[in-house]
Each structure stands twice: as C-alpha cells, then as structure tokens.
Design a protein around this motif. Structure first.
Motif, PDB file in Angstrom:
ATOM      1  N   ASN A  85     -73.225  35.364 -11.191  1.00 52.00           N
ATOM      2  CA  ASN A  85     -74.059  35.034 -12.369  1.00 52.00           C
ATOM      3  C   ASN A  85     -74.067  36.104 -13.238  1.00 52.00           C
ATOM      4  O   ASN A  85     -74.045  36.046 -14.657  1.00 52.00           O
ATOM      5  CB  ASN A  85     -75.367  34.423 -12.131  1.00 52.00           C
ATOM      6  CG  ASN A  85     -75.502  32.939 -12.027  1.00 52.00           C
ATOM      7  OD1 ASN A  85     -75.117  31.950 -13.053  1.00 52.00           O
ATOM      8  ND2 ASN A  85     -75.429  32.299 -10.764  1.00 52.00           N
ATOM      9  N   THR A  86     -74.320  37.252 -12.732  1.00 55.41           N
ATOM     10  CA  THR A  86     -74.414  38.618 -13.766  1.00 55.41           C
ATOM     11  C   THR A  86     -73.023  38.675 -14.230  1.00 55.41           C
ATOM     12  O   THR A  86     -72.837  39.175 -15.480  1.00 55.41           O
ATOM     13  CB  THR A  86     -74.672  39.646 -12.789  1.00 55.41           C
ATOM     14  OG1 THR A  86     -76.003  39.636 -12.146  1.00 55.41           O
ATOM     15  CG2 THR A  86     -74.776  41.131 -13.754  1.00 55.41           C
ATOM     16  N   LEU A  87     -71.972  38.568 -13.318  1.00 59.23           N
ATOM     17  CA  LEU A  87     -70.459  39.104 -13.776  1.00 59.23           C
ATOM     18  C   LEU A  87     -70.111  37.889 -15.048  1.00 59.23           C
ATOM     19  O   LEU A  87     -69.615  38.309 -15.995  1.00 59.23           O
ATOM     20  CB  LEU A  87     -69.593  38.921 -12.698  1.00 59.23           C
ATOM     21  CG  LEU A  87     -69.563  40.175 -11.789  1.00 59.23           C
ATOM     22  CD1 LEU A  87     -68.608  39.485 -10.521  1.00 59.23           C
ATOM     23  CD2 LEU A  87     -69.187  41.337 -12.325  1.00 59.23           C
ATOM     24  N   LEU A  88     -70.537  36.884 -14.821  1.00 62.54           N
ATOM     25  CA  LEU A  88     -70.285  35.689 -15.941  1.00 62.54           C
ATOM     26  C   LEU A  88     -71.114  36.230 -17.121  1.00 62.54           C
ATOM     27  O   LEU A  88     -70.461  35.935 -18.161  1.00 62.54           O
ATOM     28  CB  LEU A  88     -70.812  34.280 -15.318  1.00 62.54           C
ATOM     29  CG  LEU A  88     -70.762  33.310 -16.382  1.00 62.54           C
ATOM     30  CD1 LEU A  88     -69.301  32.833 -16.882  1.00 62.54           C
ATOM     31  CD2 LEU A  88     -71.475  31.840 -16.094  1.00 62.54           C
ATOM     32  N   SER A 103     -70.735  28.774  -6.137  1.00 61.66           N
ATOM     33  CA  SER A 103     -70.684  30.230  -6.102  1.00 61.66           C
ATOM     34  C   SER A 103     -71.911  30.655  -7.222  1.00 61.66           C
ATOM     35  O   SER A 103     -72.108  31.879  -7.188  1.00 61.66           O
ATOM     36  CB  SER A 103     -69.425  30.815  -6.418  1.00 61.66           C
ATOM     37  OG  SER A 103     -68.877  30.418  -7.797  1.00 61.66           O
ATOM     38  N   LEU A 104     -72.022  29.865  -8.044  1.00 63.17           N
ATOM     39  CA  LEU A 104     -72.795  30.167  -9.447  1.00 63.17           C
ATOM     40  C   LEU A 104     -74.330  29.484  -9.428  1.00 63.17           C
ATOM     41  O   LEU A 104     -75.067  29.561 -10.293  1.00 63.17           O
ATOM     42  CB  LEU A 104     -72.328  30.010 -10.717  1.00 63.17           C
ATOM     43  CG  LEU A 104     -71.141  30.674 -11.209  1.00 63.17           C
ATOM     44  CD1 LEU A 104     -70.244  30.227 -12.201  1.00 63.17           C
ATOM     45  CD2 LEU A 104     -71.573  32.019 -11.268  1.00 63.17           C
ATOM     46  N   TYR A 115     -77.785  29.728 -11.801  1.00 65.36           N
ATOM     47  CA  TYR A 115     -76.930  29.521 -13.003  1.00 65.36           C
ATOM     48  C   TYR A 115     -77.595  30.005 -14.210  1.00 65.36           C
ATOM     49  O   TYR A 115     -78.681  29.253 -14.662  1.00 65.36           O
ATOM     50  CB  TYR A 115     -76.467  28.201 -12.898  1.00 65.36           C
ATOM     51  CG  TYR A 115     -75.268  27.836 -14.185  1.00 65.36           C
ATOM     52  CD1 TYR A 115     -74.201  28.765 -14.178  1.00 65.36           C
ATOM     53  CD2 TYR A 115     -75.597  27.184 -15.053  1.00 65.36           C
ATOM     54  CE1 TYR A 115     -73.072  28.632 -15.241  1.00 65.36           C
ATOM     55  CE2 TYR A 115     -74.603  26.818 -16.120  1.00 65.36           C
ATOM     56  CZ  TYR A 115     -73.433  27.601 -15.985  1.00 65.36           C
ATOM     57  OH  TYR A 115     -72.503  27.672 -16.755  1.00 65.36           O
ATOM     58  N   GLN A 116     -77.025  30.747 -15.165  1.00 64.56           N
ATOM     59  CA  GLN A 116     -77.507  30.991 -16.389  1.00 64.56           C
ATOM     60  C   GLN A 116     -76.576  31.031 -17.698  1.00 64.56           C
ATOM     61  O   GLN A 116     -77.069  31.301 -18.520  1.00 64.56           O
ATOM     62  CB  GLN A 116     -77.956  32.750 -16.389  1.00 64.56           C
ATOM     63  CG  GLN A 116     -78.985  33.038 -15.234  1.00 64.56           C
ATOM     64  CD  GLN A 116     -79.176  34.493 -15.337  1.00 64.56           C
ATOM     65  OE1 GLN A 116     -79.477  35.016 -16.288  1.00 64.56           O
ATOM     66  NE2 GLN A 116     -79.170  35.184 -14.017  1.00 64.56           N
ATOM     67  N   GLY A 117     -75.401  30.210 -17.352  1.00 60.87           N
ATOM     68  CA  GLY A 117     -74.365  30.031 -17.994  1.00 60.87           C
ATOM     69  C   GLY A 117     -74.888  29.326 -19.505  1.00 60.87           C
ATOM     70  O   GLY A 117     -74.451  29.404 -20.695  1.00 60.87           O
ATOM     71  N   GLU A 118     -75.787  28.338 -19.091  1.00 54.82           N
ATOM     72  CA  GLU A 118     -76.154  27.300 -20.097  1.00 54.82           C
ATOM     73  C   GLU A 118     -76.795  27.833 -21.312  1.00 54.82           C
ATOM     74  O   GLU A 118     -76.682  27.598 -22.414  1.00 54.82           O
ATOM     75  CB  GLU A 118     -77.109  26.098 -19.474  1.00 54.82           C
ATOM     76  CG  GLU A 118     -77.453  25.017 -20.337  1.00 54.82           C
ATOM     77  CD  GLU A 118     -75.987  24.423 -20.927  1.00 54.82           C
ATOM     78  OE1 GLU A 118     -76.190  23.663 -22.070  1.00 54.82           O
ATOM     79  OE2 GLU A 118     -75.052  24.522 -20.399  1.00 54.82           O
TER      80      GLU A 118
END
Length: 242
Positions: free
Chosen positions: A14-17, A68-69, A74-77
């Motif tokens: 998640n940090t990398l994303l 994996s996220l 998950y923080q992408g949203e």
C-alpha cells in the motif's frame, strides 16, 4: 506469525502504491503550462501515467483490491477521485500563432512502433507515440490524417493490408490516450504507393516503412461531439499476413 507477515506485506504494498500515485500526481501538477513543445510533451506523458493509475484504481474499486493490498489496509480509494479530477480538468495549452496555419506532418518510423510484418504496437513504441500526441494536442481542432506506408517488398495486397492495419493501430492508441473525438480522424493505408526514397537500397526501404500523421487546419473538421458523423477510421477487420 503468518498473519503478521501478511499485514507487513500489505502495508508495504500500500505504501508503494500511494507513493507511485502521489508522485505521478505531483509530476503532472508541476509540469509547466509553457507552450514550448518539450514541456507539452512532458505534461502529456504525465497525463498518460495518471490515466494508467486511474484505470488500475478503478479496477480495484469495481472488482475489489487484490489480497496483497487488502487485510483492511487498502488506501488507494482516497486517491481515485483526485486522479479523476486531475484528468477531467486537463486543459490543452495553445501555441502562439505568429504566422498563418499550415499543415504539419509527424513522421514515425514503423520499426520503432512495430515488429517486422506486424501491426501490433511494441511496448517501446509508447515514448514515440507520446511525443506525437503532444504535437497533436498542440493543434486542437485540427483534422488528423493518419497514413500507413510500406516498402515495396512483398505483394501489393499484403502491403496495403499491413499499412492499413498499422495506421489503424496508431489511430486507436492516439484516440484512446488523447481522448480525441473519432470525427477528428481520417485513417488510410497506401502500401508502397508513395515512397520517399528508393526501394533499391536497405536505407531507402527503411525510410519508406513509416506512419505519417498529417495535421490539417481545416475549419469545422473536428468538433467535440460524441454524435459527430465526420471522417471515420477504416475498418479494422483486415489483419496483416506478412
């Protein structure tokens, strides 16, 4: 122990994303609005990265994030809507017009875009297409005529089919990545009918294998209408067999 490892792995992914998406947003927002061609190219390349990020996050939104996220981390949203807002708010800088507009031709070497005999774009073709798209975006509203050309090797029928398929592939990429109305394009393949060098030498044949994008300042040729019925690309049903 296994749960701890999964949590650590998910946190890292998640940090990398987040780092990738925020870096892409920062690169886009800091790209100069200067009308210099090289700066327009950098901005267009940054916009392409945002669109790829948005497609990825939109897929996670609709299908669910991968394991994996996940695990609640998950923080992408929280970045999906800012991404979409940046893309929707993109504006094309216009170049100063000191002299009357004249048609402009962008010439692309076919071997930089395709493998021999193929009409499928190579992964490495992106950098060449991004530069071409920047030139197109610098002339909004102009008619975009995409023409495929081959050397004289092979039969006329094969060359015509291959040149059409290559022009169509370039059209599809530019229209999709540039979000350009379909009526802005005319697409054609001329095979070996219009060489720019002798087909008797390897150097000449290499020069003749090309895709040309001609930008024409034709009034009313390109209007941003989803229902426009202007020039349309050729059928994509024909595929190369060379």
């Amino acid at each position: 122990m296994t749960a701890s490892i999964a949590l650590i792995s998910s946190a890292r992914q998640n940090t990398l994303l987040i780092r990738q998406v925020t870096d892409d947003l920062r690169r886009y927002s800091t790209a100069s609005l200067s009308t210099e061609t090289d700066r327009i190219s950098l901005r267009q390349e940054a916009l392409l990265a945002l669109r790829q990020d948005a497609q990825r996050l939109d897929h996670y939104y609709r299908q669910g994030e991968p394991w994996s996220l996940g695990i609640g981390l998950y923080q992408g949203e929280r970045l999906r809507l800012p991404l979409l807002a940046a893309i929707d708010g993109h504006r094309i800088p216009t170049l100063p017009q000191g002299i009357p507009d004249k048609p402009r031709t962008i010439r692309l070497d076919s071997l930089s875009l395709f493998n021999s005999g193929s009409a499928q774009l190579k992964p490495a073709s992106t950098k060449f297409l991004v530069n071409a798209l920047a030139g197109i975006k610098a002339k909004p509203g102009w008619l975009i005529v995409i023409t495929g050309h081959t050397d004289a090797t092979g039969s006329d029928e094969q060359n015509l089919r291959l040149s059409r398929a290559r022009a169509a592939a370039v059209h599809d990429w530019i229209q999709r990545m540039g979000d350009i109305p379909g009526n802005c394009f005319a697409v054609q393949g001329l095979g070996a009918a219009e060489p720019i060098a002798s087909n008797d030498t390897q150097q000449g044949r290499s020069a003749n294998r090309r895709v040309e994008i001609r930008l024409v300042p034709e009034v009313g040729a390109c209007q941003p209408s989803a229902t426009a019925s202007g020039l349309q690309p050729l059928s994509h049903s024909a595929t190369p067999n060379t």
